[in-house]
Write an enzyme that holds these catalytic residues in place. Structure first.
Site, PDB file in Angstrom:
ATOM      1  N   GLY A  57       0.955  -1.192   0.589  1.00 45.85           N
ATOM      2  CA  GLY A  57       0.040  -0.180  -0.321  1.00 45.85           C
ATOM      3  C   GLY A  57       1.059   0.824   0.124  1.00 45.85           C
ATOM      4  CG  HIS A  58       4.038   1.740   2.404  1.00 44.35           C
ATOM      5  ND1 HIS A  58       2.757   2.490   2.943  1.00 44.35           N
ATOM      6  CD2 HIS A  58       4.027   0.840   3.407  1.00 44.35           C
ATOM      7  CE1 HIS A  58       2.224   1.909   3.985  1.00 44.35           C
ATOM      8  NE2 HIS A  58       2.770   0.973   4.473  1.00 44.35           N
ATOM      9  CE  LYS A 106       7.663   1.772   6.370  1.00 41.53           C
ATOM     10  NZ  LYS A 106       8.337   0.814   5.824  1.00 41.53           N
ATOM     11  CG  ASP A 111       7.175  -3.180   9.542  1.00 42.45           C
ATOM     12  OD1 ASP A 111       6.104  -4.399   9.533  1.00 42.45           O
ATOM     13  OD2 ASP A 111       7.374  -1.844   9.257  1.00 42.45           O
ATOM     14  CG  HIS A 220       0.460   1.679   8.351  1.00 46.42           C
ATOM     15  ND1 HIS A 220       1.437   2.254   8.735  1.00 46.42           N
ATOM     16  CD2 HIS A 220       1.014   1.083   6.765  1.00 46.42           C
ATOM     17  CE1 HIS A 220       2.741   2.119   8.282  1.00 46.42           C
ATOM     18  NE2 HIS A 220       2.393   1.084   7.542  1.00 46.42           N
ATOM     19  CG  ASP A 393     -12.897  22.726 -20.836  1.00 46.84           C
ATOM     20  OD1 ASP A 393     -13.503  22.871 -20.848  1.00 46.84           O
ATOM     21  OD2 ASP A 393     -11.670  22.651 -21.160  1.00 46.84           O
ATOM     22  N   GLY A 394     -16.707  23.500 -18.273  1.00 44.26           N
ATOM     23  CA  GLY A 394     -16.442  23.991 -18.226  1.00 44.26           C
ATOM     24  C   GLY A 394     -15.774  25.210 -17.133  1.00 44.26           C
ATOM     25  N   GLY A 478      -9.100  26.956 -36.731  1.00 41.01           N
ATOM     26  CA  GLY A 478      -9.008  25.185 -35.935  1.00 41.01           C
ATOM     27  C   GLY A 478     -10.072  24.495 -37.058  1.00 41.01           C
ATOM     28  N   GLY A 550     -19.748  27.979 -26.254  1.00 41.74           N
ATOM     29  CA  GLY A 550     -19.614  28.823 -27.492  1.00 41.74           C
ATOM     30  C   GLY A 550     -20.471  30.157 -28.486  1.00 41.74           C
TER      31      GLY A 550
END
Length: 566
Positions: A57-58, A106, A111, A220, A393-394, A478, A550
């Site tokens: 998960g790291h 760690k 660990d 974690h 895309d607003g 365009g 537009g």
């Protein structure tokens, strides 16, 4: 929960098989979640092995740092769970020879227990083993004694120092000593903007309000040492740097390496801003950053947030950081740009001049008309944003509002002649409007200005020709044609209506009203068109039923110009 996994219990093995398949310098042990360097020599010829690991998960830690010049092996436990002592022992047996192994651990109970037990078993088999514990989390400075602090992202720098030392031929005691000294000179601290979601749990490990963050988090999914209000990057970076510098007693003139680490869901854009703020904060403290890296090095699954790590440098440690490695996740480099900002070449003034240019230029009817159009676009910002968000895309509403503000800020000298006004307006819009709208409007205005450059007092027919030329410029740039569901569907019929009405002898105001009506009809017609250009084209038939934003903007500013055209 949406996760791209097959089964929660198979996540770690599936991940390692995919990662190792893409890394020719690595191999995965058949019966353990252990990644090792491929092609190691026989045990008598092996250098000191550097082994690390921990819960999964790291990523890219820890397997991403397996390679010549960094880790010899990485041991992966289940998500956020320490690997077993048997897995650690398998890694030691697979990679260590008479020169022994250094385990970089760690500072978490699981660990330390499992790596420690594996070390004892390896020693019983005659393999010399040293353990280096990383406890770099300064967030816990007021909570626990230093030896009980957590190990977080600074561990990656220890991997690099230890791996480079081993690759250089250093003995076990020297590799372990260099790694311990590096670990002792590292301070790290992180901030989370939200939680992470464990695959086997399916829900966030904690919840935050929209304006809350966690300072001093672990890796974690656990909360931090303080829940506080959201702040900007510079303020958060300053708070973290203050804690790290004070805890590690980093004084002005000190040489350091900086690691800006993303926690899994922080985009590169935001990490770059954090890096910029951290470099500035250290420069203000007269601390010399000799190496710096920015990216995701040790994550907490999909947690949004970041951590900062500082490590003191001397010549030997700097040499080890710079040493070559083929570990796939180590970015290399780290040198800073000595001159990141350079001056922009001055822009040539291509604006046409008139005899009236100067601070006392008279008010212009063109300016009055443009101000009305600008106010209309500012007033329509929310509506245009909402419309654009449905099929784009607003950003159109905000972009045109910025352009309108830039037009309103032009000086009086910008309006001294029609062509001067169009050139000035074109340049203002290209600077202010992001995305495609800026270039389209600027190109149209600049071409119209050229059309009028030799006409100090344009007649209605001249304006009609300039309007037609402007629309053609947008189409040329365009590639849009009528029917493609773009701004051209409002502009083209409007220009044609205005040109025809003027040619028929109608008054400019009447002709413009016909043009406005044609633009509105063109805007409405776009709702029934299949988009063929622009972002809306990605939606295909899903955009049908929504007018083009537009085209709507064209109808908006054209209508606002109407009362000023006579």
């Amino acid at each position: 929960m949406k996760k791209l996994i097959n089964h929660p219990l198979e996540v770690v093995r599936d991940m390692l098989e995919g990662a190792v398949a893409l890394a020719p310098g690595q191999a995965l042990l058949a019966d353990e979640a252990v990644v090792v360097q491929a092609g190691l020599p026989g045990p008598p010829q092996r250098a000191v092995a550097v082994i690390s690991g921990g819960g999964s998960g790291h990523e890219p830690a820890h397997a991403g740092y397996v390679g010549d010049g960094m880790l010899t092996a990485a041991v992966a436990g289940d998500v956020f769970t320490s690997p077993s002592s048997d897995a650690v022992l398998a890694a030691i047996r697979a990679t260590a020879g008479p020169a022994g192994a250094v385990l970089v651990v760690k500072n978490y109970t699981g660990d330390r227990l499992n790596f420690g037990l594996a070390a004892e078993m390896a020693r019983a088999e005659g393999i010399p083993v040293e353990i280096v514990v990383v406890a770099d989390d300064v967030a816990l400075r007021d909570t626990v004694e230093e030896s009980r602090r957590r190990g977080i992202a600074g561990t990656v720098l220890v991997h690099k120092v230890a791996g480079a030392a081993a690759a250089s031929g250093a003995g076990l005691a020297d590799v372990a000593g260099l790694a311990r000294a590096a670990a002792g000179d590292i301070g790290s601290m992180g901030v989370a903007l939200g939680s992470c979601t464990l695959p086997a749990v399916g829900r966030p490990s904690f919840s935050l309000e929209a304006d809350e963050i966690e300072l001093g988090l672990g890796i974690h999914g656990e909360p931090g040492v303080e829940r506080t209000g959201m702040a900007g990057s510079a303020a958060l970076v300053e708070r973290l740097l203050t804690a790290i510098v004070a805890d590690r007693s980093v004084s002005p003139g000190a040489r350091v390496a900086l690691l800006v680490n993303g926690l899994g869901a922080t985009p590169p854009m935001e990490l770059a801003i954090v890096a910029r703020d951290a470099l500035r904060g250290l420069e203000q403290r007269s601390i010399a950053v000799e190496r710096a890296w920015c990216g995701t090095f040790l994550s907490a699954l999909d947690m949004p947030g970041f951590s900062l790590s500082l490590m003191r440098l001397d010549d030997r440690r700097l040499q080890l950081l710079d040493a070559r490695t083929d570990a796939p996740a180590w970015p290399g480099g780290g040198k800073l740009n000595p001159a990141p900002i350079v001056a922009v070449a001055p822009e040539r003034d291509t604006s046409p001049r008139s005899a009236d240019d100067g601070p006392s230029a008279p008010a212009s009817p063109i300016r009055t008309a443009v101000m009305a159009a600008a106010q209309a676009l500012i007033g329509a910002e929310a509506a245009l944003t909402e419309l654009d968000a449905k099929a784009g895309d607003g950003d159109l509403g905000a972009s045109l509002a910025r352009g309108a503000a830039a037009a309103m800020a032009l000086p009086a000298t910008a309006w001294t002649s029609p062509s001067t006004a169009l050139v000035s307006l074109g340049h203002a819009l290209r600077r202010a409007i992001a995305g495609s709208s800026g270039p389209f409007y600027a190109t149209a205005l600049l071409r119209a200005a050229r059309q009028l450059s030799d006409v100090p007092d344009p007649a209605p027919g001249d304006w009609a020709a300039a309007f037609t030329s402007a629309v053609a410029a947008i189409s040329d740039l365009g590639g849009a044609k009528p029917g493609d569901r773009t701004m051209i569907d409002a502009l083209d019929p409007a220009a044609a209506a205005f040109r025809s009405a003027i040619a028929a002898g109608q008054a400019p105001g009447d002709a413009w009203r016909l043009a406005v009506a044609a633009a509105g009809a063109g805007r409405d017609a776009t709702a029934g068109m299949q988009p063929r250009l622009g972002r809306a084209s990605y939606l295909g038939a899903r955009a049908v039923g929504i007018p083009d934003a537009g085209a709507a903007a064209v109808a908006c500013w054209m209508e606002a110009l109407g009362p000023h055209i006579r």
